[in-house]
Design an enzyme around this catalytic site. Structure first.
Site, mmCIF file in Angstrom:
data_model
loop_
_atom_site.group_PDB
_atom_site.id
_atom_site.type_symbol
_atom_site.label_atom_id
_atom_site.label_comp_id
_atom_site.label_asym_id
_atom_site.label_seq_id
_atom_site.Cartn_x
_atom_site.Cartn_y
_atom_site.Cartn_z
ATOM 1 N N SER A 182 0.852 -1.242 -0.056
ATOM 2 C CA SER A 182 -0.012 0.294 -0.084
ATOM 3 C C SER A 182 0.694 1.450 0.231
ATOM 4 O O SER A 182 0.269 2.276 -0.317
ATOM 5 C CB SER A 182 -0.938 -0.142 1.156
ATOM 6 O OG SER A 182 -0.350 0.280 2.292
ATOM 7 N N THR A 223 -2.308 3.435 3.010
ATOM 8 C CA THR A 223 -1.917 4.742 3.042
ATOM 9 C C THR A 223 -1.186 4.558 4.541
ATOM 10 O O THR A 223 -1.530 3.921 5.265
ATOM 11 C CB THR A 223 -2.723 5.860 3.027
ATOM 12 O OG1 THR A 223 -3.448 5.737 1.731
ATOM 13 C CG2 THR A 223 -1.910 7.166 2.989
ATOM 14 N N THR A 257 1.939 7.125 0.016
ATOM 15 C CA THR A 257 0.938 6.029 -0.197
ATOM 16 C C THR A 257 1.246 5.559 -1.786
ATOM 17 O O THR A 257 1.846 6.575 -2.572
ATOM 18 C CB THR A 257 -0.471 6.192 -0.238
ATOM 19 O OG1 THR A 257 -1.551 5.187 -0.672
ATOM 20 C CG2 THR A 257 -0.911 7.467 -1.294
ATOM 21 N N ARG A 271 -4.290 9.031 -11.840
ATOM 22 C CA ARG A 271 -5.424 9.443 -10.598
ATOM 23 C C ARG A 271 -4.488 9.825 -9.473
ATOM 24 O O ARG A 271 -3.464 9.166 -9.175
ATOM 25 C CB ARG A 271 -5.989 8.178 -10.320
ATOM 26 C CG ARG A 271 -7.159 8.298 -9.195
ATOM 27 C CD ARG A 271 -6.402 7.737 -7.913
ATOM 28 N NE ARG A 271 -7.329 7.797 -6.726
ATOM 29 C CZ ARG A 271 -7.444 7.517 -5.257
ATOM 30 N NH1 ARG A 271 -6.001 7.285 -4.955
ATOM 31 N NH2 ARG A 271 -8.193 7.656 -4.434
ATOM 32 N N ASP A 285 -5.865 11.481 -1.899
ATOM 33 C CA ASP A 285 -5.822 12.774 -1.069
ATOM 34 C C ASP A 285 -4.465 12.779 -0.367
ATOM 35 O O ASP A 285 -4.291 13.970 0.170
ATOM 36 C CB ASP A 285 -6.968 12.387 -0.057
ATOM 37 C CG ASP A 285 -6.754 11.030 0.702
ATOM 38 O OD1 ASP A 285 -6.280 10.110 0.131
ATOM 39 O OD2 ASP A 285 -6.565 11.097 1.988
ATOM 40 N N THR A 314 -6.351 8.095 5.826
ATOM 41 C CA THR A 314 -6.090 7.113 5.071
ATOM 42 C C THR A 314 -7.371 6.619 4.634
ATOM 43 O O THR A 314 -8.477 7.108 4.998
ATOM 44 C CB THR A 314 -5.396 5.688 5.757
ATOM 45 O OG1 THR A 314 -6.363 5.311 6.848
ATOM 46 C CG2 THR A 314 -3.857 6.142 6.398
ATOM 47 N N GLY A 315 -7.620 5.694 3.368
ATOM 48 C CA GLY A 315 -8.907 5.291 3.067
ATOM 49 C C GLY A 315 -9.257 5.975 1.895
ATOM 50 O O GLY A 315 -8.376 6.393 1.072
ATOM 51 N N GLY A 358 -9.716 8.201 -0.830
ATOM 52 C CA GLY A 358 -9.223 9.461 -1.027
ATOM 53 C C GLY A 358 -10.083 10.453 -1.663
ATOM 54 O O GLY A 358 -10.069 11.533 -1.409
#
Ligand code: GLY
Length: 358
Positions: free
Chosen positions: A88, A212, A230, A240, A243, A263-264, A266
């Protein structure tokens, strides 16, 4: 009379006086006395595996010897980026849909209000170090793609292949699984036998994630720094940007208040400027834990109007300048955690699932 051309008046001449500049306001509000109350070195990461622990122990060595939060954060982030097993972040991260690893990272120094970031950076194992140099050696905040790579090479970073065998096999399996109507995968007459392929056994579940890491630290002077790094959403569309390299979304740091990282997914974090929102909430008096939960509530409230059943998968971490901690996720089966190192030792902080059972 000859007028000296400084960077500022050069820019003003170039863009013209009428161009609007949007600047997020500094989040000041605490008195100096408050600032000096109870400051101790502290370093956290959202990574909770052994590498996360090794990372913050490395950062801690710097902090306990009086080193800066910026140095501690960078060295800790590098440990996670260089872990080839971690799919990741950094080297070994899962590639985009074309099989190319594109890395995003941001860095922010709460003392100087400086920030730097790189996005879609290829072939460099430690994007956080490049982001730090953007922060400290340019008047820009974000460099992307080929320009970011050129910049990194100018600073002596070596180009290397970031796609590990493990990540390549996961990507190939994803391509084969992607669609029943394309020509990837075993011939049709053998499809019922395809699970004999060795990588079906090695990788029974295709990893598809937004993994991330955030690293946040306070040094002995009370200065705060942070980094988010990340490989982004696995199998993302080429180009792409998530965040993580967006200041205010994946990361925000302010010496007068604290720091937050995300994290998660974005896309949700960008639209909500979540890290900035969390720091803003802490400035208004919310604890880091409350502020992380406030940010999740804010995102859910917005989606609720269009799709009440949609709960995106973010995890937020935050610290304030007093060393209080916060960590929250939207939903999940396990409590979110973060790794913490202070003078008393290493620990894992249990956060909260904001929408448990909903
Ligand atoms: N939070 C990482 C990403 O969405 O790229």
């Amino acid at each position: 009379m000859k007028k000296e051309i400084t960077r500022r008046n050069f820019v003003n001449r170039t863009i013209g006086a009428s161009a609007g500049v949007f600047v997020l306001p500094a989040l000041t509000g605490f008195t100096k006395q408050e600032r000096t109350k109870g400051i101790k070195p502290l370093i956290i990461t959202s990574h909770t595996n052994d590498t996360g622990q090794k990372a913050i122990e490395t950062g801690w060595e710097i902090l306990k010897n009086g080193g800066s939060a910026v140095d501690a954060v960078e060295k800790a982030a590098n440990i996670i980026e260089l872990d080839a097993e971690d799919t990741s972040v950094g080297y070994g991260g899962l590639p985009n849909e074309n099989g190319v690893v594109q890395l995003d990272s941001s860095f922010m120094d709460g003392k100087t209000y400086s920030a730097g970031a790189v996005a879609c950076l290829e072939n460099i194992k430690t994007p956080s170090s490049v982001a730090r140099i953007v922060m400290q050696h340019t008047d820009h905040v974000l460099l992307v793609g080929a320009g970011a790579l050129q910049f990194a090479k100018a600073w002596g970073f070596q180009e290397e292949n970031l796609l590990t065998e493990k990540a390549r096999k996961i990507w190939l399996r994803w391509k084969e699984e992607l669609s029943p109507t394309d020509d990837w995968g075993v011939p049709e007459h053998l499809q019922n036998l395809k699970k004999n392929e060795s990588y079906w056994h090695d990788f029974p579940d295709i990893e598809h994630h937004y993994g991330t890491t955030n690293v946040l630290a306070i040094d002995m002077n009370g200065d705060i720094a942070g980094c988010t790094t990340t490989s982004g959403l696995s199998f993302k569309i080429n180009g792409r940007v998530g965040d993580s390299p967006i200041i205010g979304a994946g990361l925000y740091v302010d010496n007068e208040v604290g720091a937050a990282g995300a994290t998660g997914r974005g896309e949700d974090v960008i639209k909500s400027c979540a890290s900035y929102y969390i720091v803003l909430k802490m400035k208004e008096g919310r604890t880091p834990q409350q502020a992380c939960e406030d940010a999740l509530q804010m995102i859910v409230d917005r989606y609720r109007k269009v799709n009440p059943d949609f709960f995106p998968g973010e995890k937020f971490v935050a610290i304030n300048k007093y060393g209080d901690l916060g960590c929250a996720t939207m939903k999940g089966n396990r409590k979110p955690q973060m790794s913490v190192r202070v003078d008393k030792g290493f620990s894992r902080y249990d956060g909260k699932i904001a929408f448990e059972g909903k």
